[in-house]
Scaffold this active site. Structure first.
Site, PDB file in Angstrom:
ATOM      1  CG  ASP A  40      46.932  18.494  19.022  1.00  0.00           C
ATOM      2  OD1 ASP A  40      46.832  19.569  19.619  1.00  0.00           O
ATOM      3  OD2 ASP A  40      46.417  17.431  19.422  1.00  0.00           O
ATOM      4  CG  MET A  60      53.085  10.275  24.158  1.00  0.00           C
ATOM      5  SD  MET A  60      52.487  11.761  25.017  1.00  0.00           S
ATOM      6  CE  MET A  60      51.117  11.069  25.946  1.00  0.00           C
ATOM      7  CE  LYS A  68      48.866  20.355  25.096  1.00  0.00           C
ATOM      8  NZ  LYS A  68      48.135  20.251  26.361  1.00  0.00           N
TER       9      LYS A  68
END
Length: 267
Positions: free
Chosen positions: A41, A177, A63
């Site tokens: 990642d 997030m 991502k």
């Protein structure tokens, strides 16, 4: 003694933790070192990747919000193709693979291809943030529940969350997030009755040297998220368990509060 849990043609989903290489499990380190190919990642750092053997192929499939190098179906296909070719495949994922890590899609893709696939857990960001703040996320009689949610939503879409249940004064809420959605999180929780003076910690790049921590309150969360953080991934911790939080020595909380005129916002 070498274990026989990683035969050629098999896959491990490995948790890379929040970033600090010392927070890797011993098992994760061993699997990374045995892999012939590592799909990793965006948030996996160089120190962790250096644990792979020199002959291993390191393939970035990271991502980040708004910047996807590979879509999920492509990642699934790459993992399956590598394992079917006889590789020892590690899919290295930030945090814990089973917490907002899209593990289900990759597990199902491997199983449908008849592959052996296993999971090695990792330290999740909420645990690393709590450690930096030197707090417990649960408190007897005060914070009996711990809830993890993600604030990631498609562009233009509202967060599809049960705000009534999340606005629980006896719970600690961890919002992954959460930086971009901080204003909506604050407004929706207060709209469901959670007090504006509920303590909040914003933790960016938890566990890393560049970690930033800002202590504030729910009614000031939107302003704090806009002014106190940088460009790294951020987690919001909300609830009375944060009342006793103290910033770690490397925090920029005091600096940011002074710089941005947020007097009174820090706990």
């Amino acid at each position: 003694m070498m274990r026989d849990d990683f035969p050629a043609g098999s896959v491990w989903l490995v948790g890379a933790g929040p970033g600090d290489a010392e927070l890797l499990t011993r098992k994760a380190e061993r699997l990374i070192g045995e892999a012939s190919v590592v799909f990793y990642d965006a948030l996996v750092g160089a120190e962790i990747l250096d644990m792979a053997r020199r002959s291993a192929r390191l393939i970035h499939v990271g991502k980040r919000s708004g910047r996807h190098s590979k879509d999920q179906k492509t990642i699934d296909k790459l993992i399956v193709e590598a394992a079917l070719a006889g590789e020892k495949v590690v899919r290295l994922k930030g945090g814990d693979p089973s917490i907002f890590g899209r593990a289900t899609e990759e597990l199902e893709a491997c199983r449908e291809a008849g592959l052996i696939v296993q999971v090695c857990p990792g330290v999740t960001a909420a645990s690393a943030a709590a450690a930096s703040l030197a707090i417990s996320l649960t408190l007897r009689g005060l914070a009996r529940k711990l809830t993890f949610v993600t604030a990631h939503a498609r562009a233009g879409e509202a967060l599809d969350l049960d705000w009534t249940r999340l606005a629980d004064p006896e719970a600690t809420l961890a919002v992954y997030m959460g930086k971009a959605a901080a204003g909506e999180v604050s407004a929706r929780l207060m709209g469901e009755g959670l007090a504006g003076d509920t303590p909040v910690a914003l933790v960016e790049s938890a566990s890393l040297p560049e970690e930033r921590v800002f202590l504030t309150r729910l009614d000031l969360l939107s302003l704090s998220a806009k002014t106190a953080l940088g460009d790294g991934p951020a987690l919001l911790l909300i609830g009375e368990a944060l009342r006793s939080a103290a910033p770690p020595s490397r925090t920029v909380a005091a600096l940011e509060q002074s710089r941005n005129g947020l007097a009174g916002s820090a706990l």
